[in-house]
Design a protein around this motif. Structure first.
Motif, PDB file in Angstrom:
ATOM      1  N   ILE A   8       9.856   3.624  -2.907  1.00 33.90           N
ATOM      2  CA  ILE A   8       9.245   4.894  -2.492  1.00 33.90           C
ATOM      3  C   ILE A   8      10.243   6.032  -2.644  1.00 33.90           C
ATOM      4  O   ILE A   8       9.892   7.125  -3.116  1.00 33.90           O
ATOM      5  CB  ILE A   8       8.709   4.791  -1.055  1.00 33.90           C
ATOM      6  CG1 ILE A   8       7.523   3.835  -1.026  1.00 33.90           C
ATOM      7  CG2 ILE A   8       8.335   6.167  -0.501  1.00 33.90           C
ATOM      8  CD1 ILE A   8       7.134   3.360   0.360  1.00 33.90           C
ATOM      9  N   ASP A   9      11.489   5.778  -2.297  1.00 30.01           N
ATOM     10  CA  ASP A   9      12.529   6.797  -2.462  1.00 30.01           C
ATOM     11  C   ASP A   9      12.680   7.179  -3.937  1.00 30.01           C
ATOM     12  O   ASP A   9      12.832   8.354  -4.268  1.00 30.01           O
ATOM     13  CB  ASP A   9      13.863   6.298  -1.899  1.00 30.01           C
ATOM     14  CG  ASP A   9      14.943   7.363  -1.948  1.00 30.01           C
ATOM     15  OD1 ASP A   9      14.696   8.489  -1.458  1.00 30.01           O
ATOM     16  OD2 ASP A   9      16.024   7.070  -2.493  1.00 30.01           O
ATOM     17  N   LEU A  10      12.625   6.196  -4.814  1.00 32.72           N
ATOM     18  CA  LEU A  10      12.701   6.483  -6.254  1.00 32.72           C
ATOM     19  C   LEU A  10      11.516   7.337  -6.713  1.00 32.72           C
ATOM     20  O   LEU A  10      11.700   8.303  -7.459  1.00 32.72           O
ATOM     21  CB  LEU A  10      12.751   5.190  -7.063  1.00 32.72           C
ATOM     22  CG  LEU A  10      14.050   4.396  -6.973  1.00 32.72           C
ATOM     23  CD1 LEU A  10      13.884   3.044  -7.653  1.00 32.72           C
ATOM     24  CD2 LEU A  10      15.195   5.170  -7.585  1.00 32.72           C
ATOM     25  N   TYR A  11      10.302   6.980  -6.271  1.00 33.61           N
ATOM     26  CA  TYR A  11       9.139   7.793  -6.622  1.00 33.61           C
ATOM     27  C   TYR A  11       9.269   9.215  -6.066  1.00 33.61           C
ATOM     28  O   TYR A  11       8.897  10.176  -6.735  1.00 33.61           O
ATOM     29  CB  TYR A  11       7.850   7.152  -6.089  1.00 33.61           C
ATOM     30  CG  TYR A  11       7.295   6.074  -6.975  1.00 33.61           C
ATOM     31  CD1 TYR A  11       6.955   6.313  -8.297  1.00 33.61           C
ATOM     32  CD2 TYR A  11       7.073   4.797  -6.475  1.00 33.61           C
ATOM     33  CE1 TYR A  11       6.443   5.323  -9.103  1.00 33.61           C
ATOM     34  CE2 TYR A  11       6.547   3.784  -7.270  1.00 33.61           C
ATOM     35  CZ  TYR A  11       6.244   4.055  -8.594  1.00 33.61           C
ATOM     36  OH  TYR A  11       5.727   3.061  -9.398  1.00 33.61           O
TER      37      TYR A  11
ATOM     38  N   GLU B 293       0.829  -1.201   0.000  1.00 33.90           N
ATOM     39  CA  GLU B 293       0.000   0.000   0.000  1.00 33.90           C
ATOM     40  C   GLU B 293       0.870   1.261   0.000  1.00 33.90           C
ATOM     41  O   GLU B 293       0.504   2.268  -0.622  1.00 33.90           O
ATOM     42  CB  GLU B 293      -0.942  -0.004   1.203  1.00 33.90           C
ATOM     43  CG  GLU B 293      -2.052  -1.029   1.097  1.00 33.90           C
ATOM     44  CD  GLU B 293      -2.956  -1.045   2.318  1.00 33.90           C
ATOM     45  OE1 GLU B 293      -3.112   0.000   2.983  1.00 33.90           O
ATOM     46  OE2 GLU B 293      -3.523  -2.121   2.611  1.00 33.90           O
ATOM     47  N   ALA B 294       1.995   1.206   0.667  1.00 30.57           N
ATOM     48  CA  ALA B 294       2.920   2.344   0.687  1.00 30.57           C
ATOM     49  C   ALA B 294       3.459   2.617  -0.713  1.00 30.57           C
ATOM     50  O   ALA B 294       3.555   3.775  -1.136  1.00 30.57           O
ATOM     51  CB  ALA B 294       4.062   2.079   1.663  1.00 30.57           C
TER      52      ALA B 294
ATOM     53  N   THR C 112       2.805  11.276   2.174  1.00 28.11           N
ATOM     54  CA  THR C 112       2.395  11.242   3.583  1.00 28.11           C
ATOM     55  C   THR C 112       1.798   9.878   3.905  1.00 28.11           C
ATOM     56  O   THR C 112       2.163   9.253   4.910  1.00 28.11           O
ATOM     57  CB  THR C 112       1.369  12.367   3.884  1.00 28.11           C
ATOM     58  OG1 THR C 112       1.969  13.625   3.579  1.00 28.11           O
ATOM     59  CG2 THR C 112       0.940  12.343   5.332  1.00 28.11           C
ATOM     60  N   LEU C 113       0.899   9.410   3.042  1.00 27.30           N
ATOM     61  CA  LEU C 113       0.311   8.086   3.234  1.00 27.30           C
ATOM     62  C   LEU C 113       1.372   7.002   3.080  1.00 27.30           C
ATOM     63  O   LEU C 113       1.388   6.036   3.850  1.00 27.30           O
ATOM     64  CB  LEU C 113      -0.832   7.847   2.245  1.00 27.30           C
ATOM     65  CG  LEU C 113      -1.535   6.492   2.343  1.00 27.30           C
ATOM     66  CD1 LEU C 113      -2.126   6.279   3.733  1.00 27.30           C
ATOM     67  CD2 LEU C 113      -2.612   6.375   1.261  1.00 27.30           C
ATOM     68  N   ALA C 114       2.253   7.161   2.113  1.00 24.91           N
ATOM     69  CA  ALA C 114       3.317   6.172   1.915  1.00 24.91           C
ATOM     70  C   ALA C 114       4.165   6.037   3.180  1.00 24.91           C
ATOM     71  O   ALA C 114       4.457   4.924   3.622  1.00 24.91           O
ATOM     72  CB  ALA C 114       4.191   6.558   0.728  1.00 24.91           C
ATOM     73  N   ASP C 115       4.537   7.170   3.765  1.00 25.49           N
ATOM     74  CA  ASP C 115       5.345   7.132   4.992  1.00 25.49           C
ATOM     75  C   ASP C 115       4.580   6.489   6.144  1.00 25.49           C
ATOM     76  O   ASP C 115       5.156   5.731   6.934  1.00 25.49           O
ATOM     77  CB  ASP C 115       5.794   8.546   5.378  1.00 25.49           C
ATOM     78  CG  ASP C 115       6.798   9.139   4.398  1.00 25.49           C
ATOM     79  OD1 ASP C 115       7.443   8.366   3.647  1.00 25.49           O
ATOM     80  OD2 ASP C 115       6.939  10.384   4.380  1.00 25.49           O
ATOM     81  N   GLN C 116       3.281   6.768   6.229  1.00 23.45           N
ATOM     82  CA  GLN C 116       2.467   6.167   7.287  1.00 23.45           C
ATOM     83  C   GLN C 116       2.372   4.654   7.105  1.00 23.45           C
ATOM     84  O   GLN C 116       2.471   3.888   8.063  1.00 23.45           O
ATOM     85  CB  GLN C 116       1.061   6.773   7.314  1.00 23.45           C
ATOM     86  CG  GLN C 116       0.160   6.191   8.397  1.00 23.45           C
ATOM     87  CD  GLN C 116       0.743   6.328   9.790  1.00 23.45           C
ATOM     88  OE1 GLN C 116       1.072   7.434  10.204  1.00 23.45           O
ATOM     89  NE2 GLN C 116       0.887   5.224  10.499  1.00 23.45           N
ATOM     90  N   LYS C 117       2.199   4.232   5.859  1.00 23.97           N
ATOM     91  CA  LYS C 117       2.099   2.793   5.588  1.00 23.97           C
ATOM     92  C   LYS C 117       3.425   2.077   5.853  1.00 23.97           C
ATOM     93  O   LYS C 117       3.445   0.940   6.323  1.00 23.97           O
ATOM     94  CB  LYS C 117       1.620   2.548   4.152  1.00 23.97           C
ATOM     95  CG  LYS C 117       0.150   2.842   3.958  1.00 23.97           C
ATOM     96  CD  LYS C 117      -0.676   1.919   4.830  1.00 23.97           C
ATOM     97  CE  LYS C 117      -2.148   2.098   4.668  1.00 23.97           C
ATOM     98  NZ  LYS C 117      -2.891   1.129   5.500  1.00 23.97           N
TER      99      LYS C 117
END
Length: 106
Positions: free
Chosen positions: A97-100, A26-27, A37-42
């Motif tokens: 996520i870092d790449l995105y 999901e992240a 923000t959602l990615a970090d929370q997930k």
């Protein structure tokens, strides 16, 4: 009673490792959509699920270290496989996520 306790620990490993992997996926989806923000929370949720899985594993390891043999069943091996896969998946999710995030900054 000991078998029931072991089964509870094994199922805790499987359930929490599965939750960690789902949260990590999901992240990635959130980051792909630009919602960091959602990615970090997930990712934080995934890491918490891994902590819970490790607690289950630690209980079994402690029992073994105290001389109370934990029988290694196919279910036990399966639970360890779930944990290791979830850990690897979470690590890779952070990199994706870092790449995105980098692409979003450009």
């Amino acid at each position: 009673m000991e078998d029931e306790k072991n089964l509870e620990a094994i199922m805790g490993l499987i359930m929490n490792a599965g939750n960690a992997k789902s949260d990590a996926m999901e992240a990635i989806h959130a980051a792909k959509a630009g919602d960091f923000t959602l990615a970090d929370q997930k990712v934080a949720d995934a890491e918490q699920a891994l902590v819970l899985a490790h607690h289950s594993q630690t209980g079994m390891l402690t029992q073994e270290a105290q001389g109370n043999h934990v029988p290694v069943t196919l279910l036990t091996v399966h639970s360890q496989d779930h944990l290791m896969t979830a850990i690897a998946f979470c690590d890779l999710a952070k990199e994706i996520i870092d790449l995105y995030r980098r692409l979003d900054e450009k």
